[in-house]
Design an enzyme around this catalytic site. Structure first.
Site, PDB file in Angstrom:
ATOM      1  N   ASN A  20       0.758  -0.941   0.117  1.00  0.00           N
ATOM      2  CA  ASN A  20       0.397   0.438  -0.011  1.00  0.00           C
ATOM      3  C   ASN A  20       0.911   1.859   0.155  1.00  0.00           C
ATOM      4  O   ASN A  20       1.949   1.054   0.395  1.00  0.00           O
ATOM      5  CB  ASN A  20      -1.472   0.180   0.917  1.00  0.00           C
ATOM      6  CG  ASN A  20      -0.541  -0.159   1.943  1.00  0.00           C
ATOM      7  OD1 ASN A  20       0.799  -0.639   2.787  1.00  0.00           O
ATOM      8  ND2 ASN A  20      -1.474   0.369   4.145  1.00  0.00           N
ATOM      9  N   ILE A  21       0.169   1.859  -1.009  1.00  0.00           N
ATOM     10  CA  ILE A  21       0.958   3.085  -0.436  1.00  0.00           C
ATOM     11  C   ILE A  21      -0.021   4.984  -0.767  1.00  0.00           C
ATOM     12  O   ILE A  21      -0.587   4.717  -1.209  1.00  0.00           O
ATOM     13  CB  ILE A  21       1.554   4.350  -2.368  1.00  0.00           C
ATOM     14  CG1 ILE A  21       2.509   2.552  -2.806  1.00  0.00           C
ATOM     15  CG2 ILE A  21       2.100   5.421  -2.606  1.00  0.00           C
ATOM     16  CD1 ILE A  21       3.166   2.509  -3.933  1.00  0.00           C
ATOM     17  N   GLU A  22       0.493   5.408   0.449  1.00  0.00           N
ATOM     18  CA  GLU A  22      -0.907   6.142   1.331  1.00  0.00           C
ATOM     19  C   GLU A  22      -0.342   7.883   0.171  1.00  0.00           C
ATOM     20  O   GLU A  22       1.099   8.251   0.247  1.00  0.00           O
ATOM     21  CB  GLU A  22      -0.694   6.292   2.637  1.00  0.00           C
ATOM     22  CG  GLU A  22      -1.501   5.137   2.950  1.00  0.00           C
ATOM     23  CD  GLU A  22      -1.432   5.061   4.849  1.00  0.00           C
ATOM     24  OE1 GLU A  22      -1.478   5.777   5.370  1.00  0.00           O
ATOM     25  OE2 GLU A  22      -2.570   3.439   4.744  1.00  0.00           O
ATOM     26  N   CYS A  52     -11.283  -3.543  -3.514  1.00  0.00           N
ATOM     27  CA  CYS A  52      -9.989  -4.807  -4.387  1.00  0.00           C
ATOM     28  C   CYS A  52     -10.411  -5.067  -5.046  1.00  0.00           C
ATOM     29  O   CYS A  52      -9.786  -6.240  -6.153  1.00  0.00           O
ATOM     30  CB  CYS A  52      -9.119  -4.433  -3.426  1.00  0.00           C
ATOM     31  SG  CYS A  52      -7.560  -3.476  -2.936  1.00  0.00           S
ATOM     32  N   CYS A 109      -3.937   0.859  -2.089  1.00  0.00           N
ATOM     33  CA  CYS A 109      -3.946  -0.564  -1.587  1.00  0.00           C
ATOM     34  C   CYS A 109      -2.877  -1.299  -2.141  1.00  0.00           C
ATOM     35  O   CYS A 109      -2.884  -1.535  -3.469  1.00  0.00           O
ATOM     36  CB  CYS A 109      -6.017  -1.315  -1.867  1.00  0.00           C
ATOM     37  SG  CYS A 109      -7.035  -0.215  -0.200  1.00  0.00           S
ATOM     38  N   GLU A 135      -3.072  -4.449  -2.974  1.00  0.00           N
ATOM     39  CA  GLU A 135      -4.149  -5.571  -4.841  1.00  0.00           C
ATOM     40  C   GLU A 135      -3.302  -5.056  -5.450  1.00  0.00           C
ATOM     41  O   GLU A 135      -3.777  -5.641  -6.332  1.00  0.00           O
ATOM     42  CB  GLU A 135      -4.887  -5.773  -3.727  1.00  0.00           C
ATOM     43  CG  GLU A 135      -5.278  -6.486  -1.969  1.00  0.00           C
ATOM     44  CD  GLU A 135      -5.432  -5.413  -1.124  1.00  0.00           C
ATOM     45  OE1 GLU A 135      -5.147  -4.754  -1.183  1.00  0.00           O
ATOM     46  OE2 GLU A 135      -6.197  -6.343   0.111  1.00  0.00           O
ATOM     47  N   CYS A 192     -10.077  -5.243   0.638  1.00  0.00           N
ATOM     48  CA  CYS A 192     -11.364  -4.359   0.507  1.00  0.00           C
ATOM     49  C   CYS A 192     -12.486  -3.984  -0.848  1.00  0.00           C
ATOM     50  O   CYS A 192     -11.874  -5.144  -1.526  1.00  0.00           O
ATOM     51  CB  CYS A 192     -10.720  -2.575   0.432  1.00  0.00           C
ATOM     52  SG  CYS A 192      -9.971  -1.960  -0.296  1.00  0.00           S
TER      53      CYS A 192
HETATM   54  N1  THU Z   1      -5.657  -1.341   2.971  1.00  0.00           N
HETATM   55  C1  THU Z   1      -4.961  -1.990   1.258  1.00  0.00           C
HETATM   56  O1  THU Z   1      -3.725  -1.755   1.308  1.00  0.00           O
HETATM   57  N2  THU Z   1      -5.385  -2.984   0.804  1.00  0.00           N
HETATM   58  C2  THU Z   1      -6.946  -3.401   1.687  1.00  0.00           C
HETATM   59  O2  THU Z   1      -7.690  -4.312   1.032  1.00  0.00           O
HETATM   60  C3  THU Z   1      -7.779  -2.260   2.879  1.00  0.00           C
HETATM   61  C4  THU Z   1      -7.112  -1.221   3.275  1.00  0.00           C
HETATM   62  C5  THU Z   1      -4.752  -0.242   2.928  1.00  0.00           C
HETATM   63  C6  THU Z   1      -5.106   1.017   2.720  1.00  0.00           C
HETATM   64  C7  THU Z   1      -4.265   1.923   4.012  1.00  0.00           C
HETATM   65  O3  THU Z   1      -3.322   2.604   3.364  1.00  0.00           O
HETATM   66  C8  THU Z   1      -4.170   1.025   4.965  1.00  0.00           C
HETATM   67  O4  THU Z   1      -4.527  -0.266   4.932  1.00  0.00           O
HETATM   68  C9  THU Z   1      -5.620   1.600   6.021  1.00  0.00           C
HETATM   69  O5  THU Z   1      -6.931   1.654   5.364  1.00  0.00           O
END
Ligand code: THU
Length: 131
Positions: free
Chosen positions: A43-45, A91, A54, A56, A88
């Protein structure tokens, strides 16, 4: 072909590269295609939270950019911050898109139960599809 355990190991490894300074919730994913190729993503925020990507979808993006055209057979997902990190809703829809009709397996790890597997058709029933 990689085993479920090997895919989870790759997901675990890439979760270490997650860029998640805001949520501090790291996720790694490793996608296996029918071709035998695997693609990983974390994941990259972003400061603008809604732009966060996300793990995935990052893994699937890497597959598309890498020229992958075969079916998405399995995807392993791992978070050091969760005992079972389900994908989520967004995804799930992405996984379904690249499953191309195949019932893609979702592989997760649980501290008590070990490696667990689910199927996209069970966790995303009645999915949206234009095809
Ligand atoms: N996140 C994912 O990488 N995959 C998911 O299916 C659910 C959430 C990440 C997004 C965000 O960076 C962190 O988890 C918290 O929501």
């Amino acid at each position: 072909m990689k085993t479920n355990e090997e895919l989870l190991e790759a997901a675990k490894e890439v979760s270490k590269r997650a860029y998640c300074p805001y949520s501090k919730f790291a996720v790694g994913a490793c996608a296996l295609y029918e071709s035998g190729n695997i693609y990983s993503g974390c994941n990259i925020e972003n400061s603008s939270y809604g732009l966060s990507l996300c793990a995935e979808r990052n893994a699937i993006s890497n597959a598309v950019a890498g020229g992958e055209t075969s079916k998405l057979v399995k995807i392993a997902i791992y978070s050091p911050n969760s005992s079972k990190c389900f994908p989520c809703g967004a995804c799930r829809q992405w996984i379904q898109e690249f499953a191309e009709g195949y019932n893609t397996e979702i592989i997760l790890e649980n501290e008590e139960k070990g490696v667990c597997s689910y199927y996209i058709n069970d966790i995303l029933p009645y999915s949206f599809n234009l095809k």
